[in-house]
Design a protein around this motif. Structure first.
Motif, PDB file in Angstrom:
ATOM      1  N   GLN A   6       1.371  10.662  12.171  1.00  0.00           N
ATOM      2  CA  GLN A   6       0.970   9.282  11.897  1.00  0.00           C
ATOM      3  C   GLN A   6       0.858   9.089  10.390  1.00  0.00           C
ATOM      4  N   ALA A  50       1.429  11.332   3.362  1.00  0.00           N
ATOM      5  CA  ALA A  50       0.177  11.432   4.132  1.00  0.00           C
ATOM      6  C   ALA A  50      -0.147  12.910   4.354  1.00  0.00           C
ATOM      7  N   SER A  79      -1.054  14.169   7.018  1.00  0.00           N
ATOM      8  CA  SER A  79      -0.478  14.578   8.300  1.00  0.00           C
ATOM      9  C   SER A  79       0.943  15.100   8.126  1.00  0.00           C
ATOM     10  N   PHE A  91      -1.103   6.588  15.916  1.00  0.00           N
ATOM     11  CA  PHE A  91      -1.236   7.869  16.621  1.00  0.00           C
ATOM     12  C   PHE A  91      -0.523   7.797  17.963  1.00  0.00           C
ATOM     13  N   PRO A 142      -4.363  14.790  13.479  1.00  0.00           N
ATOM     14  CA  PRO A 142      -5.695  15.244  13.050  1.00  0.00           C
ATOM     15  C   PRO A 142      -6.714  15.030  14.161  1.00  0.00           C
ATOM     16  N   ASN A 184     -12.415  16.525  10.756  1.00  0.00           N
ATOM     17  CA  ASN A 184     -12.487  16.873   9.340  1.00  0.00           C
ATOM     18  C   ASN A 184     -13.880  17.429   9.049  1.00  0.00           C
ATOM     19  N   ILE A 194     -11.915  12.677  14.746  1.00  0.00           N
ATOM     20  CA  ILE A 194     -11.029  11.501  14.786  1.00  0.00           C
ATOM     21  C   ILE A 194     -10.960  11.097  16.260  1.00  0.00           C
ATOM     22  N   VAL A 220      -7.865  19.474   2.248  1.00  0.00           N
ATOM     23  CA  VAL A 220      -7.519  18.105   1.835  1.00  0.00           C
ATOM     24  C   VAL A 220      -8.124  17.828   0.461  1.00  0.00           C
ATOM     25  N   GLN A 276     -11.028   8.016   6.982  1.00  0.00           N
ATOM     26  CA  GLN A 276     -11.447   9.399   6.718  1.00  0.00           C
ATOM     27  C   GLN A 276     -11.433   9.685   5.217  1.00  0.00           C
ATOM     28  N   GLN A 306     -14.669  10.831   3.219  1.00  0.00           N
ATOM     29  CA  GLN A 306     -14.699  12.143   2.569  1.00  0.00           C
ATOM     30  C   GLN A 306     -14.993  12.063   1.071  1.00  0.00           C
ATOM     31  N   ASP A 316      -3.318   4.688   6.572  1.00  0.00           N
ATOM     32  CA  ASP A 316      -3.280   6.077   6.120  1.00  0.00           C
ATOM     33  C   ASP A 316      -3.348   6.123   4.602  1.00  0.00           C
ATOM     34  N   THR A 317      -3.658   7.291   4.090  1.00  0.00           N
ATOM     35  CA  THR A 317      -3.907   7.438   2.650  1.00  0.00           C
ATOM     36  C   THR A 317      -2.652   7.109   1.835  1.00  0.00           C
ATOM     37  N   ALA A 318      -1.521   7.673   2.252  1.00  0.00           N
ATOM     38  CA  ALA A 318      -0.280   7.431   1.504  1.00  0.00           C
ATOM     39  C   ALA A 318       0.147   5.970   1.631  1.00  0.00           C
ATOM     40  N   THR A 355      -9.136  19.448   7.072  1.00  0.00           N
ATOM     41  CA  THR A 355      -8.890  18.710   8.310  1.00  0.00           C
ATOM     42  C   THR A 355      -8.170  19.620   9.291  1.00  0.00           C
ATOM     43  N   PHE A 407      -5.794  19.929  12.465  1.00  0.00           N
ATOM     44  CA  PHE A 407      -4.765  19.209  13.215  1.00  0.00           C
ATOM     45  C   PHE A 407      -4.394  20.033  14.444  1.00  0.00           C
TER      46      PHE A 407
END
Ligand SMILES: O=C(O)C(=O)C[C@]1(C(=O)O)C=C[C@@H](O)C=C1
Length: 418
Positions: free
Chosen positions: A98, A103, A105, A124, A142, A145, A151, A173, A196, A200, A219-221, A264, A266
């Motif tokens: 995801q 990311a 992931s 997801f 994931p 964490n 999650i 991470v 997340q 964090q 997502d972060t990216a 994290t 996974f």
């Protein structure tokens, strides 16, 4: 049939790995029919999200370290509309995750399956479906964490879908604060990231004295991509160093996670379970419920403790089949008990007699029990300071060395994986 004998017969053996006794048959022995959950596409995890136009990518560098996942150019995240059971091409393992390139992931997919083709998915649930519909061979998702906790969405999806956990991977991470080139921290009014990522880094963000609002995105990216695509000079993203490279952002702060050893976990998912073994440390994940709710929990834990089986994780989620149980007492009124699904991970392989006996016992006092998977523990060396450095080849997905049932006609062969 006695429960223990039934259990020994029902869990996949070397024999059934050869295709003579399928796990699908055995699995139904583990599940009460009332507990079978259906799969349907659900809304995105965050109700308040920002639209994220796709941006072309091509840098092969995960979170500041070399990645082994191949990222095609102009790759768009898979959406639910892209899912159809079409034949696959190529020989590499296709691994759904995801998020968008950059990311964490994606880094986890690369760590789990060296040289895989990482397939970005926008939700997801799409990653689950991608494996079910043969668009991907594995999903890497994931589940928890060390700072942000579980999650939950993925716990619910594990139950709703029929995939099996075939491995786990721990990814350190290392978060960075990213912004467009030339932007100063004092100019920022907003920080965006995956929930997340925000969780964090919460204490560090406060310590940095930034006067910013926090906003959750998919997502972060994707947060980094969004800033770049919209030329946002008042917004920063919490994401990886690799995301900075891909989307042309600068690192304002490096290592902003609240704990240096932020990690994290996974899980790797496949259509078929692997054959459990005893020649290396294994973990088994189960989920169970009982009409009488929490009263059964102590018994389950005792069945494991009695056999010296260590628990590594316990989680409870609402029982969506039956969220509330009403208990009437004529004298005092109606008690309203919330109903739960309990998820437990324990350190034993389903090939071990003690685990089989423990689950036979558990089966006797639960109304629903499902083994989500019995799989090798991630035993790769721990090096939090080196962020997301990983030894891709040191991890093995045993499912790749087992006999894997043939694909439907028109589907290509299994890739090399880990
Ligand atoms: O947003 C990402 O980069 C992800 O891969 C998702 C995710 C998560 O769901 O926990 C993965 C690892 C980190 O904990 C932060 C975010």
């Amino acid at each position: 049939m006695k429960a223990a004998a039934q259990l020994a017969r029902s869990y996949p053996s070397e024999q059934n790995a050869q295709g003579t006794d399928t796990y699908e048959t055995s699995r139904t022995e583990w599940q009460s029919s009332s507990a079978i959950l259906t799969s349907k596409v659900v809304s995105q995890e965050q109700s308040e999200t920002l639209p994220m136009p796709p941006v072309s990518v091509g840098v092969d560098h995960v979170n500041g370290h070399n990645s082994t996942a191949r990222v095609p150019h102009h790759q768009k995240p898979l959406t639910v509309n892209d899912l159809s059971p079409t034949p696959m091409h190529g020989s590499n393992l296709r691994v759904a995750y995801q998020g968008v390139p950059g990311a964490y992931s994606e880094a986890a997919a690369a760590k789990a399956y060296h040289n895989c083709e990482a397939i970005p998915c926008d939700q997801f649930e799409v990653a689950f479906q991608a494996v079910e519909l043969w668009t991907a061979d594995r999903a890497v998702l994931p589940v928890e964490n060390s700072l942000g906790g579980s999650i939950h969405r993925n716990y619910d999806l594990l139950l709703r879908h029929r995939l099996h956990i075939v491995g786990e991977v721990h990814l350190p991470v290392h978060h960075c604060l990213l912004a467009l080139p030339g932007v100063r921290k004092e100019l920022l009014t907003r920080v965006i990231s995956h929930p997340q990522g925000l969780a964090q880094c919460e204490r560090t963000l406060t310590k940095l004295g930034l006067n910013v609002s926090r906003k959750a995105v998919e997502d972060t990216a994707g947060a980094a991509e969004f800033i770049a695509a919209n030329n946002l000079r008042d917004t920063a993203a919490i994401a990886s160093a690799r995301a900075a490279e891909i989307y042309g952002l600068e690192i304002l702060e490096d290592g902003i996670q609240d704990d240096a050893s932020n990690v994290t976990r996974f899980v790797m998912l496949a259509r078929e379970p692997i054959v459990p073994r005893t020649d290396r440390p294994f973990k088994t994940s189960i989920v169970f419920a009982h009409e009488k709710g929490t009263s059964v929990l102590f018994k389950v834990l005792s069945a494991l403790a009695f056999r010296d089986i260590s628990l590594t994780k316990i989680e409870s989620r609402p029982n969506h089949n039956r969220p509330i149980r009403l208990v009437d007492d004529a004298n005092v009124g109606t008690a309203k008990h919330f109903e739960y699904m309990f998820y437990i991970d324990f350190e034993a392989s389903m090939a071990e007699t003690r685990a089989q006996n423990a689950l036979s016992e558990v089966q006797e006092f639960t109304s629903f029990l499902r083994v989500l998977g019995s799989y090798p523990m991630d035993m790769t060396p721990w090096s939090p300071s080196s962020s997301t450095s990983h030894t891709a080849s040191s991890y093995t997905d045993l499912s790749l060395s087992q006999t894997i049932p043939p694909r439907p006609t028109g589907i290509g062969k299994e890739g090399p994986g880990g």
